[in-house]
Design an enzyme around this catalytic site. Structure first.
Site, PDB file in Angstrom:
ATOM      1  N   GLY A   5       0.706  -1.399   0.083  1.00  0.00           N
ATOM      2  CA  GLY A   5      -0.347   0.084   0.117  1.00  0.00           C
ATOM      3  C   GLY A   5       0.939   0.995  -0.462  1.00  0.00           C
ATOM      4  O   GLY A   5       0.485   2.285  -0.690  1.00  0.00           O
ATOM      5  N   ASN A   6       1.889   1.149   0.947  1.00  0.00           N
ATOM      6  CA  ASN A   6       2.968   2.107   0.869  1.00  0.00           C
ATOM      7  C   ASN A   6       3.456   2.486  -0.438  1.00  0.00           C
ATOM      8  O   ASN A   6       4.446   3.631  -1.062  1.00  0.00           O
ATOM      9  CB  ASN A   6       3.968   1.784   2.072  1.00  0.00           C
ATOM     10  CG  ASN A   6       3.656   1.807   3.106  1.00  0.00           C
ATOM     11  OD1 ASN A   6       2.875   3.120   4.024  1.00  0.00           O
ATOM     12  ND2 ASN A   6       2.978   1.002   3.739  1.00  0.00           N
ATOM     13  N   LYS A 123      -1.588  -3.002  13.579  1.00  0.00           N
ATOM     14  CA  LYS A 123      -1.139  -2.820  12.376  1.00  0.00           C
ATOM     15  C   LYS A 123      -1.563  -0.682  11.709  1.00  0.00           C
ATOM     16  O   LYS A 123      -2.810  -0.724  11.769  1.00  0.00           O
ATOM     17  CB  LYS A 123      -2.757  -3.758  11.116  1.00  0.00           C
ATOM     18  CG  LYS A 123      -2.654  -3.478   9.805  1.00  0.00           C
ATOM     19  CD  LYS A 123      -1.901  -4.200   8.869  1.00  0.00           C
ATOM     20  CE  LYS A 123      -2.300  -3.820   7.437  1.00  0.00           C
ATOM     21  NZ  LYS A 123      -0.596  -3.278   6.639  1.00  0.00           N
ATOM     22  N   LYS A 210      -1.737  -8.246   4.303  1.00  0.00           N
ATOM     23  CA  LYS A 210      -1.599  -8.233   2.981  1.00  0.00           C
ATOM     24  C   LYS A 210      -0.632  -9.387   2.779  1.00  0.00           C
ATOM     25  O   LYS A 210      -0.806 -10.038   1.642  1.00  0.00           O
ATOM     26  CB  LYS A 210      -1.808  -7.833   1.537  1.00  0.00           C
ATOM     27  CG  LYS A 210      -0.652  -6.365   1.378  1.00  0.00           C
ATOM     28  CD  LYS A 210       0.523  -6.736  -0.007  1.00  0.00           C
ATOM     29  CE  LYS A 210       1.651  -5.979   0.480  1.00  0.00           C
ATOM     30  NZ  LYS A 210       2.560  -5.763   2.055  1.00  0.00           N
ATOM     31  N   LYS A 272       5.728  -9.782   6.615  1.00  0.00           N
ATOM     32  CA  LYS A 272       6.822 -10.257   5.232  1.00  0.00           C
ATOM     33  C   LYS A 272       7.537 -11.048   5.329  1.00  0.00           C
ATOM     34  O   LYS A 272       7.989 -11.991   4.661  1.00  0.00           O
ATOM     35  CB  LYS A 272       7.491  -8.670   4.274  1.00  0.00           C
ATOM     36  CG  LYS A 272       6.558  -7.203   4.324  1.00  0.00           C
ATOM     37  CD  LYS A 272       7.002  -6.482   3.281  1.00  0.00           C
ATOM     38  CE  LYS A 272       6.982  -4.924   3.300  1.00  0.00           C
ATOM     39  NZ  LYS A 272       5.092  -5.214   3.342  1.00  0.00           N
TER      40      LYS A 272
END
Ligand code: ADP
Ligand code: MG
Length: 309
Positions: A5-6, A123, A210, A272
């Site tokens: 998203g970033n 988050k 995600k 991640k």
């Protein structure tokens, strides 16, 4: 391909549609190049900055427009970002004379209503705030805010439970394994979080990371590689310290060890690396973490961080 998203909207940018589209277009150039090179890809994306902005719109319009719960806000970002990716990727594919169909699918992800994450939000979503504004928002909205010392500022954090299953998995398979070369965008923003109840699926207030949802997606389609595009070129240990060490290639065991040692915080690099571990433990062959601009070089092993079994 899990697009951060970033990498689409930086948390400290205003996020006009032009700025977001420009970032998406840049990323899609690299994706189209990959497709041209013979890769078969399935795409997912984050939504932290975007879903945070929608929550802010909720707050500003309170009393005039009914605020939407977080699951609906996530659904909105799947539509918004899916639209941008569909348009931008199609435009870039056409430049290579490729006629792959690009489809984004509204996707629900099942979580456990008793997941401990509901009691401990981690988050970060939306923009960065200075301390004074953060204190106001805590008082006014009851938000939980945490300080990100590295990137300077406070951010709203929400529960991020573990994704268990993808409700639309059979539909995703139908699309991905179809004779035609379709490029599917699914489980955007980690998927719309839902729980199973006696009455059926029901949305819950959370944002699934995600990176973790991408592992479920990767398994459904038997992906060999998981590529996470973000806003840092490489994963580091001692991140942000004078002795920071950028990692070129590490093993699954290294990843497990560094995660245990606390090099990867929850809500950003932590998920991640957890995703990388889950993916490789389930038989995945390769994980790459890098920026969209470095994708081509990273695929040749010349930059980015590779995590291998
Ligand atoms: P995305 O939207 O791509 O998921 P995140 O903000 O969740 O982006 O994660 C990427 C961020 O993780 C980087 O911008 C960086 O500030 C942060 N980060 C935290 N720890 C590390 C680390 N050990 N190595 C690299 N980046 C890290
Ligand atoms: Mg993230």
């Amino acid at each position: 391909m899990a697009i951060g998203g970033n990498a689409i909207l930086r948390a400290n940018e205003m996020g006009t549609i032009d700025a977001q589209l420009a970032n998406v277009k840049e990323t899609c150039k690299h994706l189209a190049e990959m497709v041209k090179g013979g890769y078969k890809i399935i795409i997912t994306h984050g939504n932290g900055p975007q879903v945070g902005n929608i929550l802010l719109q909720n707050e500003e319009a309170r009393g005039k427009v009914a605020p939407m719960p977080l699951d609906v806000c996530v659904a909105k970002t799947q539509g918004q970002i899916g639209y941008m990716l569909q348009q931008a990727l199609k435009n870039e594919l056409i430049k290579y004379d490729l006629d792959n169909k690009v489809i984004s699918l509204t996707t629900q992800v099942v979580v456990d209503g008793n997941d401990p994450a509901f009691d401990a939000p981690t988050k970060p979503i939306g923009p960065f705030y200075i301390k004074k504004r953060a204190d106001e928002l805590i008082r006014k909205n009851g938000w939980i805010m945490v300080e990100d010392k590295m990137r300077g500022g406070f951010r709203h954090v929400v529960p991020s439970p573990q994704p268990i299953d993808i409700v639309e998995k059979e539909s995703i398979k139908l699309l991905v394994f179809d004779k035609e070369d379709k490029i599917v965008i699914a489980a955007g923003g980690g998927g719309i979080p839902v729980i199973r109840t006696k009455e059926g699926f029901k949305g819950v207030e959370a944002v699934v990371d995600k990176d973790l949802a991408s592992v479920l997606l990767a398994r459904i389609v038997n992906a060999t590689s998981l590529i996470m595009l973000t806003d840092v070129e490489k994963v580091a240990i001692n991140f942000g310290r004078p002795d920071q060490l950028d990692l070129d290639k590490i093993t699954l065991d290294d990843a497990i060890k560094y995660l245990k040692e606390g090099h990867f915080p929850p809500g950003s690099m932590g998920p991640k690396i957890s995703a990388a571990i889950q993916f490789l433990e389930a038989g995945g062959e390769k994980v790459i973490v890098t920026t969209p601009n470095s994708l081509k070089k990273a695929l040749k092993g010349r930059t980015g961080t590779r995590i291998l079994p």
